[in-house]
Scaffold this motif. Sequence first.
Motif, PDB file in Angstrom:
ATOM      1  N   ASN A  58      48.328  34.443  32.956  1.00  0.00           N
ATOM      2  CA  ASN A  58      47.103  34.038  33.642  1.00  0.00           C
ATOM      3  C   ASN A  58      46.899  34.769  34.968  1.00  0.00           C
ATOM      4  OD1 ASN A  58      45.392  31.801  32.408  1.00  0.00           O
ATOM      5  ND2 ASN A  58      47.480  31.173  31.929  1.00  0.00           N
ATOM      6  N   TYR A  59      47.961  35.260  35.567  1.00  0.00           N
ATOM      7  CA  TYR A  59      47.841  35.980  36.843  1.00  0.00           C
ATOM      8  C   TYR A  59      48.072  37.476  36.682  1.00  0.00           C
ATOM      9  CZ  TYR A  59      47.175  31.777  39.479  1.00  0.00           C
ATOM     10  OH  TYR A  59      46.643  30.622  39.991  1.00  0.00           O
ATOM     11  N   TRP A  66      56.044  30.006  41.355  1.00  0.00           N
ATOM     12  CA  TRP A  66      55.367  28.734  41.122  1.00  0.00           C
ATOM     13  C   TRP A  66      56.399  27.624  41.012  1.00  0.00           C
ATOM     14  CZ3 TRP A  66      56.354  26.176  36.488  1.00  0.00           C
ATOM     15  CH2 TRP A  66      57.024  26.929  35.524  1.00  0.00           C
ATOM     16  N   ASP A 105      47.204  24.693  40.371  1.00  0.00           N
ATOM     17  CA  ASP A 105      46.559  24.911  39.082  1.00  0.00           C
ATOM     18  C   ASP A 105      46.919  23.735  38.181  1.00  0.00           C
ATOM     19  OD1 ASP A 105      45.726  27.330  40.062  1.00  0.00           O
ATOM     20  OD2 ASP A 105      47.011  28.545  38.773  1.00  0.00           O
ATOM     21  N   TYR A 129      44.260  25.878  30.744  1.00  0.00           N
ATOM     22  CA  TYR A 129      44.797  26.309  32.040  1.00  0.00           C
ATOM     23  C   TYR A 129      43.634  26.447  33.002  1.00  0.00           C
ATOM     24  CZ  TYR A 129      47.844  28.509  35.413  1.00  0.00           C
ATOM     25  OH  TYR A 129      48.569  28.763  36.546  1.00  0.00           O
ATOM     26  N   LYS A 131      42.568  27.417  36.821  1.00  0.00           N
ATOM     27  CA  LYS A 131      42.926  27.985  38.129  1.00  0.00           C
ATOM     28  C   LYS A 131      42.051  27.340  39.188  1.00  0.00           C
ATOM     29  CE  LYS A 131      44.257  32.626  36.715  1.00  0.00           C
ATOM     30  NZ  LYS A 131      43.969  34.046  36.927  1.00  0.00           N
ATOM     31  N   LYS A 132      42.632  27.116  40.335  1.00  0.00           N
ATOM     32  CA  LYS A 132      41.836  26.560  41.461  1.00  0.00           C
ATOM     33  C   LYS A 132      41.692  27.596  42.535  1.00  0.00           C
ATOM     34  CE  LYS A 132      41.028  22.490  39.981  1.00  0.00           C
ATOM     35  NZ  LYS A 132      39.778  21.920  39.796  1.00  0.00           N
TER      36      LYS A 132
END
Length: 132
Positions: A58-59, A66, A105, A129, A131-132
């Motif tokens: 995701n990144y 994390w 997240d 998923y 993301k914030k």
Amino acid sequence: MKKVGVILISLFISVYLNSHLVFAEQNSPEKFPKPYVTTQDVLFTLLLPEMDKIINVNYDKTKQHWNIDRVLNVKYDSEKLKGWYEIDFSIQVFDNLVKDIYHYDYMTIKVGIKNEEGKTDNKIELVNYKKK
């Protein structure tokens, strides 16, 4: 006179009952065996490798720092999920590890317990998923 009698009886009963109370023993960290492990620790140990892959994808990074903040929800519905557990996590993702800058997240995964034949499967699939 009746009031004095009631007061004396009430006083006697309260003193008698308070003297016979059993106080619960306080659990201190010294009383737990070393190393102390919770079910949450075991769950995280089993799920961490797969969750690490999901977060890194995701990144678009090979290594994203994390932490699991907490488990938000665990659902099991044998009809709808067919032997799967659905687990919601709050993930603390570090933007800058040195300056301790992070955001949260949210991840939902499905953990397979049994396959169609009733054998253990232990598959992990990403459901959502955010993301914030």
